[in-house]
Design a protein around this motif. Structure first.
Motif, PDB file in Angstrom:
ATOM      1  N   VAL A 175       0.603  -0.942  -0.100  1.00 22.92           N
ATOM      2  CA  VAL A 175      -0.016   0.037   0.133  1.00 22.92           C
ATOM      3  C   VAL A 175       0.580   1.407   0.176  1.00 22.92           C
ATOM      4  O   VAL A 175       1.797   1.640   1.140  1.00 22.92           O
ATOM      5  N   VAL A 176       0.336   2.788  -1.232  1.00 29.59           N
ATOM      6  CA  VAL A 176       1.700   3.570  -1.100  1.00 29.59           C
ATOM      7  C   VAL A 176       0.280   4.509  -0.591  1.00 29.59           C
ATOM      8  O   VAL A 176       1.689   5.498   0.077  1.00 29.59           O
ATOM      9  N   VAL A 177      -0.568   4.451  -0.452  1.00 28.16           N
ATOM     10  CA  VAL A 177      -1.399   5.252  -0.107  1.00 28.16           C
ATOM     11  C   VAL A 177      -2.860   4.937   0.047  1.00 28.16           C
ATOM     12  O   VAL A 177      -3.299   4.516  -0.800  1.00 28.16           O
ATOM     13  N   ASP A 178      -2.886   4.802   2.100  1.00 25.97           N
ATOM     14  CA  ASP A 178      -4.653   4.472   1.737  1.00 25.97           C
ATOM     15  C   ASP A 178      -5.284   4.849   0.945  1.00 25.97           C
ATOM     16  O   ASP A 178      -6.189   5.809   0.944  1.00 25.97           O
ATOM     17  N   LEU A 179      -6.397   3.894   0.811  1.00 24.11           N
ATOM     18  CA  LEU A 179      -7.635   3.930   0.165  1.00 24.11           C
ATOM     19  C   LEU A 179      -8.627   4.704   1.391  1.00 24.11           C
ATOM     20  O   LEU A 179      -8.536   4.341   2.512  1.00 24.11           O
ATOM     21  N   ASP A 210       1.040  -3.673  -7.213  1.00 26.05           N
ATOM     22  CA  ASP A 210       0.657  -5.250  -6.927  1.00 26.05           C
ATOM     23  C   ASP A 210       1.663  -6.015  -6.724  1.00 26.05           C
ATOM     24  O   ASP A 210       2.665  -5.638  -6.912  1.00 26.05           O
ATOM     25  N   PRO A 211       1.481  -7.370  -6.794  1.00 26.19           N
ATOM     26  CA  PRO A 211       2.738  -8.290  -6.712  1.00 26.19           C
ATOM     27  C   PRO A 211       3.859  -8.021  -8.316  1.00 26.19           C
ATOM     28  O   PRO A 211       4.853  -8.881  -7.521  1.00 26.19           O
ATOM     29  N   PHE A 212       3.878  -7.454  -9.184  1.00 21.82           N
ATOM     30  CA  PHE A 212       4.298  -7.609  -9.841  1.00 21.82           C
ATOM     31  C   PHE A 212       4.582  -6.166 -10.728  1.00 21.82           C
ATOM     32  O   PHE A 212       5.025  -6.167 -11.614  1.00 21.82           O
ATOM     33  N   THR A 255       1.798   0.034 -10.303  1.00 23.65           N
ATOM     34  CA  THR A 255       1.351   0.765  -9.274  1.00 23.65           C
ATOM     35  C   THR A 255      -0.247   0.878  -9.834  1.00 23.65           C
ATOM     36  O   THR A 255       0.145   1.244 -11.090  1.00 23.65           O
ATOM     37  N   TRP A 256      -1.251   0.948  -8.957  1.00 17.60           N
ATOM     38  CA  TRP A 256      -2.397   1.476  -9.228  1.00 17.60           C
ATOM     39  C   TRP A 256      -2.938   2.480  -8.662  1.00 17.60           C
ATOM     40  O   TRP A 256      -2.673   2.088  -7.140  1.00 17.60           O
ATOM     41  N   VAL A 257      -3.703   3.094  -9.149  1.00 17.24           N
ATOM     42  CA  VAL A 257      -4.849   4.417  -8.212  1.00 17.24           C
ATOM     43  C   VAL A 257      -5.856   4.265  -8.590  1.00 17.24           C
ATOM     44  O   VAL A 257      -6.740   3.766  -9.788  1.00 17.24           O
ATOM     45  N   LEU A 258      -6.496   3.721  -7.650  1.00 20.27           N
ATOM     46  CA  LEU A 258      -7.815   3.985  -7.711  1.00 20.27           C
ATOM     47  C   LEU A 258      -8.722   4.788  -6.745  1.00 20.27           C
ATOM     48  O   LEU A 258      -7.968   5.386  -5.727  1.00 20.27           O
ATOM     49  N   ASP A 259      -9.549   5.966  -7.374  1.00 19.63           N
ATOM     50  CA  ASP A 259     -10.413   6.616  -6.516  1.00 19.63           C
ATOM     51  C   ASP A 259     -12.009   6.486  -7.320  1.00 19.63           C
ATOM     52  O   ASP A 259     -12.088   5.673  -8.114  1.00 19.63           O
TER      53      ASP A 259
END
Length: 140
Positions: A108-112, A126-128, A131-135
């Motif tokens: 986790v880079v920035v908590d949701l 992720d394991p690969f 980096t995913w940015v979700l909003d």
């Protein structure tokens, strides 16, 4: 006029595992063509690696991945790109977040959490190494 964009992830030997992981998170169908399938294997040990792969979900999620052959240069890099997933429904985005971050190898880079610009925002690697940015999109 409209266009669609699809993130294309370049990996070395992990494309099948990455695509299966993304399908487990977002659902949908996985299509994969190996170098052997395409009669394009340059080395026998790379024959079963992915030359072209894609996950497509009914919700509109798409990602492509392939295994860069050893004859070409490749480096995992340091955050050379992010994959952004924006949704209107907080529960849906939270579900993706939980599945992406659940793996022990995810970071986790920035908590949701709520942010100044979105009802929910977070970043996870992720394991690969992706980096995913979700909003959650701001309603107008």
């Amino acid at each position: 006029m409209s266009i669609d964009t699809t993130t294309h992830v370049n990996l070395r030997g992990d494309a099948r595992a990455a695509l299966e992981f993304y399908r487990s998170v977002f659902g949908g169908d996985l299509v994969a063509v190996t170098y052997a399938d395409a009669h394009a294997a340059q080395r026998p040990e790379e024959a079963d690696q992915i030359m072209w792969g894609q996950v497509t979900s009914p919700d509109g999620f798409r990602i492509m991945a392939y295994d860069v052959p050893s004859s070409r240069p490749w480096s995992r890099g340091d955050s050379p790109y992010f994959v952004s997933v924006r949704g209107a429904d907080a529960d849906e985005v939270s579900g993706y977040w939980k599945r992406l971050s659940a793996d022990d190898r995810s970071t986790v880079v920035v908590d949701l959490a709520p942010s100044g610009w979105a009802p929910l925002y977070g970043m996870v690697t992720d394991p690969f190494g992706v980096t995913w940015v979700l909003d959650v999109a701001v309603t107008r």
